[in-house]
Design a protein around this motif. Structure first.
Motif, PDB file in Angstrom:
ATOM      1  N   PRO A 124       0.802  -1.233   0.000  1.00  0.00           N
ATOM      2  CA  PRO A 124       0.000   0.000   0.000  1.00  0.00           C
ATOM      3  C   PRO A 124       0.830   1.276   0.000  1.00  0.00           C
ATOM      4  O   PRO A 124       0.414   2.280  -0.594  1.00  0.00           O
ATOM      5  CB  PRO A 124      -0.832  -0.130   1.286  1.00  0.00           C
ATOM      6  CG  PRO A 124      -0.970  -1.600   1.492  1.00  0.00           C
ATOM      7  CD  PRO A 124       0.371  -2.143   1.090  1.00  0.00           C
ATOM      8  N   VAL A 158      -7.156   3.238  -9.331  1.00  0.00           N
ATOM      9  CA  VAL A 158      -6.856   2.058  -8.515  1.00  0.00           C
ATOM     10  C   VAL A 158      -7.830   0.981  -8.948  1.00  0.00           C
ATOM     11  O   VAL A 158      -9.047   1.156  -8.852  1.00  0.00           O
ATOM     12  CB  VAL A 158      -6.998   2.368  -7.009  1.00  0.00           C
ATOM     13  CG1 VAL A 158      -6.875   1.088  -6.186  1.00  0.00           C
ATOM     14  CG2 VAL A 158      -5.931   3.375  -6.567  1.00  0.00           C
ATOM     15  N   ALA A 173      -2.547  -0.255  -9.559  1.00  0.00           N
ATOM     16  CA  ALA A 173      -3.023   1.042 -10.029  1.00  0.00           C
ATOM     17  C   ALA A 173      -2.532   1.279 -11.452  1.00  0.00           C
ATOM     18  O   ALA A 173      -1.536   0.699 -11.891  1.00  0.00           O
ATOM     19  CB  ALA A 173      -2.538   2.161  -9.112  1.00  0.00           C
ATOM     20  N   SER A 199      -4.641   9.852  -2.143  1.00  0.00           N
ATOM     21  CA  SER A 199      -4.131   8.894  -1.162  1.00  0.00           C
ATOM     22  C   SER A 199      -5.117   8.718  -0.011  1.00  0.00           C
ATOM     23  O   SER A 199      -5.264   7.609   0.515  1.00  0.00           O
ATOM     24  CB  SER A 199      -2.763   9.321  -0.641  1.00  0.00           C
ATOM     25  OG  SER A 199      -2.823  10.557   0.019  1.00  0.00           O
ATOM     26  N   TYR A 208      -7.692   6.416  -1.234  1.00  0.00           N
ATOM     27  CA  TYR A 208      -7.145   5.058  -1.293  1.00  0.00           C
ATOM     28  C   TYR A 208      -7.161   4.407   0.083  1.00  0.00           C
ATOM     29  O   TYR A 208      -7.523   3.238   0.225  1.00  0.00           O
ATOM     30  CB  TYR A 208      -5.723   5.115  -1.855  1.00  0.00           C
ATOM     31  CG  TYR A 208      -4.983   3.798  -1.832  1.00  0.00           C
ATOM     32  CD1 TYR A 208      -5.465   2.688  -2.521  1.00  0.00           C
ATOM     33  CD2 TYR A 208      -3.788   3.665  -1.125  1.00  0.00           C
ATOM     34  CE1 TYR A 208      -4.773   1.480  -2.501  1.00  0.00           C
ATOM     35  CE2 TYR A 208      -3.090   2.471  -1.112  1.00  0.00           C
ATOM     36  CZ  TYR A 208      -3.588   1.379  -1.794  1.00  0.00           C
ATOM     37  OH  TYR A 208      -2.901   0.187  -1.768  1.00  0.00           O
ATOM     38  N   ARG A 209      -6.792   5.153   1.100  1.00  0.00           N
ATOM     39  CA  ARG A 209      -6.810   4.611   2.468  1.00  0.00           C
ATOM     40  C   ARG A 209      -8.235   4.249   2.896  1.00  0.00           C
ATOM     41  O   ARG A 209      -8.445   3.211   3.532  1.00  0.00           O
ATOM     42  CB  ARG A 209      -6.194   5.621   3.441  1.00  0.00           C
ATOM     43  CG  ARG A 209      -4.711   5.867   3.200  1.00  0.00           C
ATOM     44  CD  ARG A 209      -4.122   6.825   4.232  1.00  0.00           C
ATOM     45  NE  ARG A 209      -2.732   7.154   3.928  1.00  0.00           N
ATOM     46  CZ  ARG A 209      -1.831   7.523   4.813  1.00  0.00           C
ATOM     47  NH1 ARG A 209      -2.160   7.624   6.094  1.00  0.00           N
ATOM     48  NH2 ARG A 209      -0.596   7.809   4.460  1.00  0.00           N
ATOM     49  N   VAL A 263       1.635   1.855  -3.669  1.00  0.00           N
ATOM     50  CA  VAL A 263       0.482   2.350  -4.428  1.00  0.00           C
ATOM     51  C   VAL A 263       0.253   3.820  -4.115  1.00  0.00           C
ATOM     52  O   VAL A 263       0.036   4.644  -5.020  1.00  0.00           O
ATOM     53  CB  VAL A 263      -0.784   1.530  -4.110  1.00  0.00           C
ATOM     54  CG1 VAL A 263      -2.012   2.174  -4.767  1.00  0.00           C
ATOM     55  CG2 VAL A 263      -0.637   0.095  -4.586  1.00  0.00           C
ATOM     56  N   GLU A 264       0.296   4.183  -2.839  1.00  0.00           N
ATOM     57  CA  GLU A 264       0.050   5.572  -2.460  1.00  0.00           C
ATOM     58  C   GLU A 264       1.077   6.501  -3.103  1.00  0.00           C
ATOM     59  O   GLU A 264       0.737   7.589  -3.582  1.00  0.00           O
ATOM     60  CB  GLU A 264       0.075   5.719  -0.939  1.00  0.00           C
ATOM     61  CG  GLU A 264      -0.305   7.128  -0.493  1.00  0.00           C
ATOM     62  CD  GLU A 264      -0.370   7.259   1.016  1.00  0.00           C
ATOM     63  OE1 GLU A 264      -1.475   7.361   1.553  1.00  0.00           O
ATOM     64  OE2 GLU A 264       0.715   7.273   1.641  1.00  0.00           O
ATOM     65  N   GLY A 323     -11.807   0.646  -6.495  1.00  0.00           N
ATOM     66  CA  GLY A 323     -10.881   1.534  -5.792  1.00  0.00           C
ATOM     67  C   GLY A 323     -11.241   2.991  -5.945  1.00  0.00           C
ATOM     68  O   GLY A 323     -12.104   3.511  -5.264  1.00  0.00           O
ATOM     69  N   TYR A 342      -5.422   8.773 -12.834  1.00  0.00           N
ATOM     70  CA  TYR A 342      -5.032   7.633 -12.001  1.00  0.00           C
ATOM     71  C   TYR A 342      -6.267   6.772 -11.731  1.00  0.00           C
ATOM     72  O   TYR A 342      -7.349   7.291 -11.474  1.00  0.00           O
ATOM     73  CB  TYR A 342      -4.490   8.098 -10.650  1.00  0.00           C
ATOM     74  CG  TYR A 342      -3.193   8.844 -10.678  1.00  0.00           C
ATOM     75  CD1 TYR A 342      -1.970   8.167 -10.708  1.00  0.00           C
ATOM     76  CD2 TYR A 342      -3.169  10.234 -10.642  1.00  0.00           C
ATOM     77  CE1 TYR A 342      -0.769   8.861 -10.696  1.00  0.00           C
ATOM     78  CE2 TYR A 342      -1.973  10.938 -10.630  1.00  0.00           C
ATOM     79  CZ  TYR A 342      -0.772  10.246 -10.664  1.00  0.00           C
ATOM     80  OH  TYR A 342       0.408  10.936 -10.645  1.00  0.00           O
ATOM     81  N   LEU A 362       0.228   7.293  -6.627  1.00  0.00           N
ATOM     82  CA  LEU A 362      -0.891   8.225  -6.775  1.00  0.00           C
ATOM     83  C   LEU A 362      -0.518   9.663  -6.435  1.00  0.00           C
ATOM     84  O   LEU A 362      -1.318  10.577  -6.652  1.00  0.00           O
ATOM     85  CB  LEU A 362      -2.053   7.801  -5.865  1.00  0.00           C
ATOM     86  CG  LEU A 362      -2.645   6.404  -6.057  1.00  0.00           C
ATOM     87  CD1 LEU A 362      -3.664   6.127  -4.967  1.00  0.00           C
ATOM     88  CD2 LEU A 362      -3.275   6.266  -7.436  1.00  0.00           C
TER      89      LEU A 362
END
Length: 326
Positions: free
Chosen positions: A146, A214, A220, A309, A312-313, A149-150, A185, A212, A153
């Protein structure tokens, strides 16, 4: 855990030939091998007889042979030959632990949970015949999936981590952009950045628009559209997929799948550009603490530039993802 129902990349498909190979996924040791038809298989890397690693064995006449006592297993996982007792017919209990496997995007993907009905992460550009595909990696990174991925982004680091390439200190302001949740996502649009060299064919600083998406907890996709006047190759466009194998909660293996309107450049030229960018990211990623991505909104501070982000979290929390987060 939810993560076991997902599809995860574990290695490049062309790297699996005539010998079994060991990989790690979600802290589980696996052996990958191909049978006589070329079909890939992923099993627990442990012989059911005395626990030896099957990855130390060999492929013999389309069967995987254990290195310890020579037990042979056919493609479905069933033991079919015990050399010490040649007349013995092994029962169903004498079998390896098998997992689902597919090959896609130049990678071998494994799903640990049997019979889980979960689609492979989507990469729409893969089917676009006008885009050339190149795989980059693997990169072993000492941080959680993760966190990676963050970072993918995040545009606010461009002017510092990628100064002179994807950003410059004179233009670090992040314009407002749009983020919306999706079933897989999130989708972030209207993302803009001034970039000295946004791609391998850049000839001038350009205003670049990013999108972007996810498409799975650890996957992503980025689409970049630079100002046409800033690119030497006419009609250039690109889409980049980030594929991550979460090996442990705090270590990962990473690939990038490039889809570009460029059929002339050698693979290594395209790979070298991506390598340069990610090797700028890697030491910063590995410096972050905690290595697992915090999902508690109070654990780290945020600004409006962090909308993607933060979304995403929230997605990971909603999906009850526990591997690589805290």
């Amino acid at each position: 855990m939810k993560e076991h129902s997902l599809w995860h990349p574990v290695m490049a498909a062309n790297g699996l030939t005539d010998a079994p190979l060991a990989v790690t996924l979600l802290e589980q040791e696996l052996v990958l091998w191909r049978d006589a038809t070329g079909l890939a298989h992923a099993w627990g890397d442990q012989c059911p007889h005395r626990g030896a690693k099957l990855s130390l064995g060999r492929v013999c006449a389309g069967r995987l042979e254990c290195p310890y006592h020579g037990w042979q297993f056919e493609a479905g996982g069933q033991c079919v030959h015990v050399p010490a007792v040649p007349s013995f017919v092994p029962p169903a209990s004498h079998a390896a632990r098998t997992h689902a496997v597919v090959e896609a995007y130049g990678l071998i993907w494994v799903q640990l949970l049997p019979d889980a009905v979960v689609p492979l992460p989507a990469f729409a550009a893969e089917t676009d015949a006008q885009l050339r595909k190149v795989l980059c990696g693997p990169y072993d990174v000492a941080t959680s999936a993760p966190r990676i991925v963050e970072n993918f982004l995040d545009m606010a680091h461009f002017g510092f981590v990628h100064e002179g390439w994807l950003g410059m200190r004179e233009a670090t302001s992040i314009d407002d952009y749009r983020v919306e949740p999706t079933p897989t996502g999130l989708l972030a649009t209207q993302c803009r950045a001034w970039q000295p060299q946004s791609n391998v064919h850049s000839t001038a600083t350009a205003h670049v628009e990013y999108t972007y998406e996810v498409v799975a907890p650890y996957t992503a996709v980025l689409t970049k559209v630079p100002d046409a006047a800033s690119v030497a190759l006419q009609g250039f466009r690109e889409s980049i997929a980030l594929f991550i194998c979460p090996t442990t909660p705090e270590t990962s293996r990473v690939w990038f799948r490039l889809a570009m309107a460029d059929f002339d450049s050698p693979d290594n030229k395209l790979q070298d550009f991506q390598h340069t960018i990610f090797m700028q990211d890697k030491p910063v990623l590995e410096s972050q603490r905690p290595r697992r991505l915090p999902l508690d909104v109070r654990a780290e501070v945020h600004t409006t530039a962090d909308k993607a982000s933060s979304a995403y979290r929230r997605f990971l929390k909603q999906e009850t993802i526990t591997f690589g987060v805290c």
